[in-house]
Design a protein around this motif. Structure first.
Motif, PDB file in Angstrom:
ATOM      1  N   ILE A 142       0.856  -1.198   0.000  1.00 36.06           N
ATOM      2  CA  ILE A 142       0.000   0.000   0.000  1.00 36.06           C
ATOM      3  C   ILE A 142       0.889   1.245   0.000  1.00 36.06           C
ATOM      4  O   ILE A 142       1.824   1.339   0.786  1.00 36.06           O
ATOM      5  N   ALA A 151      -4.624   5.563   2.020  1.00 40.88           N
ATOM      6  CA  ALA A 151      -4.017   4.774   0.952  1.00 40.88           C
ATOM      7  C   ALA A 151      -4.224   5.479  -0.379  1.00 40.88           C
ATOM      8  O   ALA A 151      -5.320   5.983  -0.657  1.00 40.88           O
ATOM      9  N   CYS A 173      -2.563   0.544  -4.150  1.00 44.94           N
ATOM     10  CA  CYS A 173      -2.498  -0.738  -3.438  1.00 44.94           C
ATOM     11  C   CYS A 173      -2.549  -1.920  -4.380  1.00 44.94           C
ATOM     12  O   CYS A 173      -3.032  -1.820  -5.513  1.00 44.94           O
ATOM     13  N   PRO A 214      -8.875  -2.833  -1.295  1.00 45.57           N
ATOM     14  CA  PRO A 214      -8.903  -1.634  -0.456  1.00 45.57           C
ATOM     15  C   PRO A 214     -10.202  -1.484   0.330  1.00 45.57           C
ATOM     16  O   PRO A 214     -10.223  -0.849   1.375  1.00 45.57           O
ATOM     17  N   ALA A 239      -8.010  -0.424   3.476  1.00 44.52           N
ATOM     18  CA  ALA A 239      -6.676   0.061   3.085  1.00 44.52           C
ATOM     19  C   ALA A 239      -6.379   1.396   3.765  1.00 44.52           C
ATOM     20  O   ALA A 239      -5.232   1.666   4.136  1.00 44.52           O
TER      21      ALA A 239
END
Lengths: 254, 254
Positions: free
Chosen positions: B153, B170, B173, B178, B201
């Motif tokens: 990430i 984030a 990723c 996510p 995420a």
């Protein structure tokens, strides 16, 4: 530099009058553990509302005409909408399947934080009346019983503007400042920092949420151990207010 | 049920062309550790931009008249404002000391994510051009070298509407979804869940941010180990898009 998070297991379904502090200590004992200096205890708000007997009995709610109108627009149960209105200072946005409002506490979130999960059918749990006060009661009791310097954060799961997916956030806290002010600090190159306010209580709440889940995990209490900035952020008089953006500074409502 | 977070130490000041995957493996080795199945590696976006040689040389920027106007309104350097415009699809809100825009990637944030901290004087680092692609390159290389199932990430620190303080989020990723979709799952009482999409995420990024800091900590890479839902969320084809709320579903811009 290691941060450790673990959930308290064997937390029973909490009923009104339950002492959360005793629940924490006995659960830790069962795990052959005990509170340490610097531990931060994160507690899901639903657990607090249940222990405080703070339920909404939806059957007994009589929806106003305003609630009925918003219910139609949002496709929500008029009784739930009436409850959302009751818990709110201001309704901010309504659309199919959502009502975003500012709660009495000042939080901008969906459904005024009223939860219909993990509570008996027909009932709902509003946010705790005063999450800072709830946190303080548990904090003082745990401090008295253990003598440890700790933090207590009450958490909720809320959606965000601009990003999909809800995340853990802090709605009450004590023992640790919710915002980490880094004004005047320098970066690796000796330059003044650009981002100077970190919403550290929200970051802790988001981290805890990774263990809590929202379904049938039954992990409403998480302990974060080894947060190396605890001493810097220690604050025995803290509360959640610094995290709330006042309406006058809110560019998306003005 | 224990989640562990640790920073990779002894990460040098990264220069263009640096192999982040090698940096991770050698730093782990120095800590007498190695990648494990289920490890999630979180990398600060500034590190990525530096390794990709993605700098803005502010001295060379020639501000447009639009940039000068916005610079006056926001009290920012016109050269920085010109860079913000270049990195943005749309300027959303401008006020004293802030410019909020939608970046080319679709993120709504301040300064288009351009960073003036932890980079040499006169330079700034924009967001990575394609954070998903940057994550993928590191992910595939680490998978090839170690054979482990991991997540990667790319993180940034961003402010939020309605809440003070920036938090880790984030922006790229792979290896893990996510968003955790929990539609159809039941709560402790067997009722359908209300909150069904968790921005997992972002929660991981917020957790990692607790260790990264934003100043001179020099901890741009954090590993999260023991996330018990990793297997459920494993996704070798994932990217950040599900976390971005499309403008048409964004009640605060419509």
């Amino acid at each position: 530099m290691k941060l450790e998070l673990f959930g308290l297991t064997e937390i029973p379904l909490v009923i009104k009058g339950e002492d959360i502090d005793e629940l924490i200590l006995s659960s830790l004992k069962k795990q052959k553990d005990s509170l340490k200096n610097g531990d931060i205890i994160l507690i899901a708000e639903t657990l607090i509302s249940k222990a405080e007997g703070n339920y909404i009995d939806l059957k007994k709610i009589n929806p106003s005409s305003k609630a009925k109108k918003l219910a139609e627009k949002s496709k929500k149960d008029p009784k739930l909408v009436e409850s959302i209105i009751n818990e709110s200072k201001e309704i901010i946005a309504v659309g199919p399947d959502f009502i975003i409002s500012e709660t009495k506490h000042g939080f901008v979130c969906a459904n005024a934080g009223i939860d219909e999960s993990n509570v008996e059918e027909g009932l709902a749990t509003p946010m705790p009346i005063d999450p800072d006060k709830s946190a303080k009661k548990i904090y003082e009791s745990l401090k008295n019983k253990t003598g440890k310097n700790i933090g207590v954060i009450i958490t909720d799961t809320q959606g965000r503007a601009f990003r999909n997916g809800a995340v853990g956030v802090a709605i009450g806290c004590i023992g640790i400042s919710p915002i980490w002010k880094r004004i005047g600090e320098k970066d690796l190159y000796g330059r003044e920092l650009q981002t100077t306010e970190i919403g550290v209580a929200d970051e802790l709440a988001a981290a805890a949420s990774l263990l809590m889940g929202q379904a049938n995990e039954g992990v409403p209490i998480v302990i974060i151990r080894g947060f190396e900035n605890f001493d810097k952020l220690k604050n025995t008089q803290s509360n959640i207010k610094p995290l709330i953006r006042e309406k006058e500074f809110d560019v998306f409502r003005n």
